[in-house]
Design a protein around this motif. Structure first.
Motif, short mmCIF file in Angstrom:
data_model
loop_
_atom_site.label_atom_id
_atom_site.label_comp_id
_atom_site.label_asym_id
_atom_site.label_seq_id
_atom_site.Cartn_x
_atom_site.Cartn_y
_atom_site.Cartn_z
N ILE A 72 0.84 -1.20 0.00
CA ILE A 72 0.00 0.00 0.00
C ILE A 72 0.87 1.25 0.00
O ILE A 72 0.62 2.21 -0.74
N ALA A 73 1.90 1.26 0.84
CA ALA A 73 2.78 2.43 0.93
C ALA A 73 3.47 2.70 -0.39
O ALA A 73 3.59 3.86 -0.83
N THR A 74 3.95 1.66 -1.04
CA THR A 74 4.67 1.82 -2.31
C THR A 74 3.74 2.30 -3.40
O THR A 74 4.10 3.17 -4.21
N ALA A 75 2.52 1.76 -3.43
CA ALA A 75 1.55 2.21 -4.44
C ALA A 75 1.12 3.65 -4.20
O ALA A 75 0.96 4.43 -5.14
N THR A 76 0.94 4.01 -2.94
CA THR A 76 0.60 5.40 -2.62
C THR A 76 1.71 6.34 -3.07
O THR A 76 1.46 7.39 -3.68
N ASN A 77 2.94 5.95 -2.79
CA ASN A 77 4.08 6.79 -3.16
C ASN A 77 4.20 6.95 -4.66
O ASN A 77 4.59 8.01 -5.15
N ALA A 78 3.85 5.90 -5.41
CA ALA A 78 3.90 6.00 -6.88
C ALA A 78 2.92 7.06 -7.37
O ALA A 78 3.22 7.82 -8.30
N ILE A 79 1.75 7.14 -6.74
CA ILE A 79 0.77 8.16 -7.14
C ILE A 79 1.25 9.54 -6.72
O ILE A 79 1.10 10.51 -7.47
N ALA B 17 -3.89 0.28 7.38
CA ALA B 17 -3.90 0.91 6.05
C ALA B 17 -3.57 2.39 6.15
O ALA B 17 -2.85 2.93 5.30
N MET B 18 -4.07 3.05 7.18
CA MET B 18 -3.77 4.47 7.37
C MET B 18 -2.28 4.70 7.54
O MET B 18 -1.70 5.64 7.00
N ARG B 19 -1.64 3.82 8.31
CA ARG B 19 -0.19 3.92 8.48
C ARG B 19 0.54 3.77 7.16
O ARG B 19 1.53 4.46 6.89
N ALA B 20 0.06 2.87 6.33
CA ALA B 20 0.70 2.63 5.04
C ALA B 20 0.53 3.83 4.11
O ALA B 20 1.46 4.22 3.39
N VAL B 21 -0.65 4.43 4.11
CA VAL B 21 -0.89 5.62 3.28
C VAL B 21 0.05 6.75 3.69
O VAL B 21 0.69 7.39 2.85
N VAL B 22 0.15 6.99 4.99
CA VAL B 22 1.02 8.06 5.49
C VAL B 22 2.49 7.75 5.17
O VAL B 22 3.25 8.63 4.78
N TYR C 1 -5.13 0.30 -2.13
CA TYR C 1 -5.61 -0.83 -1.34
C TYR C 1 -5.67 -2.14 -2.13
O TYR C 1 -5.81 -3.21 -1.54
N THR C 2 -5.62 -2.04 -3.44
CA THR C 2 -5.62 -3.26 -4.26
C THR C 2 -4.24 -3.56 -4.82
O THR C 2 -4.09 -4.45 -5.67
N ALA C 3 -3.23 -2.85 -4.35
CA ALA C 3 -1.86 -3.10 -4.82
C ALA C 3 -1.36 -4.45 -4.33
O ALA C 3 -1.72 -4.90 -3.22
N PRO C 4 -0.55 -5.13 -5.10
CA PRO C 4 0.02 -6.40 -4.62
C PRO C 4 0.99 -6.15 -3.47
O PRO C 4 1.64 -5.10 -3.42
N PRO C 5 1.10 -7.08 -2.55
CA PRO C 5 2.07 -6.93 -1.47
C PRO C 5 3.49 -6.86 -2.02
O PRO C 5 3.78 -7.41 -3.08
N CYS C 6 4.34 -6.19 -1.30
CA CYS C 6 5.77 -6.25 -1.61
C CYS C 6 6.34 -7.55 -1.06
O CYS C 6 5.65 -8.30 -0.37
#
Length: 297
Positions: free
Chosen positions: A119-126, A156-161, A283-288
């Protein structure tokens, strides 16, 4: 430098996960202990467990993984804190302690780190893609919705941040967002203005966000006094045209693009005039991929 994390450590300005959630994660995977380790009689032997990144990723969940393992009696060093981008092979976490404790926490900690990092990596890509959107580069917030899988919102909130995003809404209790479904219960001719007037009185400290599904609805909401227009599934061209119409009318609500926003198209929405983007895509990103090595000391 190694940060030794205690069970109560906060992360990125967020409070630590409650002990009840840590216990719930463990109860899900090891409700009655680790049968294999116990049956082999090796639980008391000293062990070492190392976590490292198999792929490039934005680290997330290392502090929570440390809390899980600490809860079980291991001694843990966090080698990479949540929020940092790492390359393959980077050590993330080291834990020592009885083999029984390490085996009990292994998969729960690993799965949490992989899922959260995804989730964190996908958020960062955006976030990075949004920064390439033109004059507003670097000023447009990437806001993730509350549509995380059920019962995962705290993580999930932690991952977004960690990924550089913000939360659009943590829940229904923290923001004012008027949907067409709310207006369906109000006067069909004057409901929009009535809603804004009522909210100014009953929630005077809150910004009023109104979801709109067409440019004409957006103009009507702006005239009624909305602070933010949440443009649901607007094509990029409609965002640009709406921004021009609002400027011509001397109306200046902020524009939030929502629906179908991802790393491939976010720059176009920013260039068109979106002041923030609202997305559920992470939230639908594959896990790292996090590698774990567990061995006897």
């Amino acid at each position: 430098m190694v940060d030794t994390v205690s069970f109560s450590s906060s992360v990125n300005g967020l409070p630590p996960l409650p002990a009840t959630l840590i216990d719930a994660l463990l109860a899900e995977d090891v409700p009655f202990g680790d049968l294999t380790t116990r049956a082999l009689g090796i639980g008391g032997q000293p062990g070492l467990m190392n976590f490292s990144a198999r792929d490039e990723q934005v680290v997330c969940g290392s502090e929570e993984a440390a809390a899980i393992l600490t809860r079980l009696g291991a001694t843990v060093d966090v080698l990479r804190s949540s929020g940092g981008r790492v390359t393959p092979g980077t050590p993330l976490l080291r834990a020592t302690g009885p083999a029984g404790a390490l085996h009990m926490g292994w998969k729960t900690a690993q799965t949490l780190m992989e899922w959260a990092a995804g989730i964190a990596t996908a958020t960062n890509a955006i976030v990075l893609a949004a920064a390439s959107g033109g004059a507003a580069a670097g000023t447009v917030a990437v806001a993730c919705t509350r549509k995380a899988p059920p019962l995962t919102r705290a993580l999930a909130m932690r991952a977004v941040v960690a990924g550089g995003g913000v939360m659009h809404r943590v829940g229904l209790s923290d923001t004012i967002l008027v949907f067409p479904e709310h207006l369906a219960f109000m006067d069909p001719h004057d409901g929009l203005a009535q809603a804004v007037q009522t909210l100014r009185r009953t929630a005077p400290e809150r910004r009023i966000v109104i979801e709109v599904t067409s440019p004409d609805q957006a103009i009507a909401a702006a005239r009624a006094g909305a602070d933010i227009l949440q443009m649901e599934k607007f094509p990029v061209r409609d965002v640009a045209r709406l921004a021009e119409r609002l400027k011509a009318l001397s109306l200046c609500p902020r524009l939030a693009a929502a629906g179908g926003i991802n790393a491939r198209n976010v720059a176009d929405y920013v260039a068109a005039g979106a002041d923030l983007v609202v997305t559920s895509a992470p939230y639908t990103a594959p896990p790292c991929d996090v590698q774990v090595e567990l061995k006897a000391r």
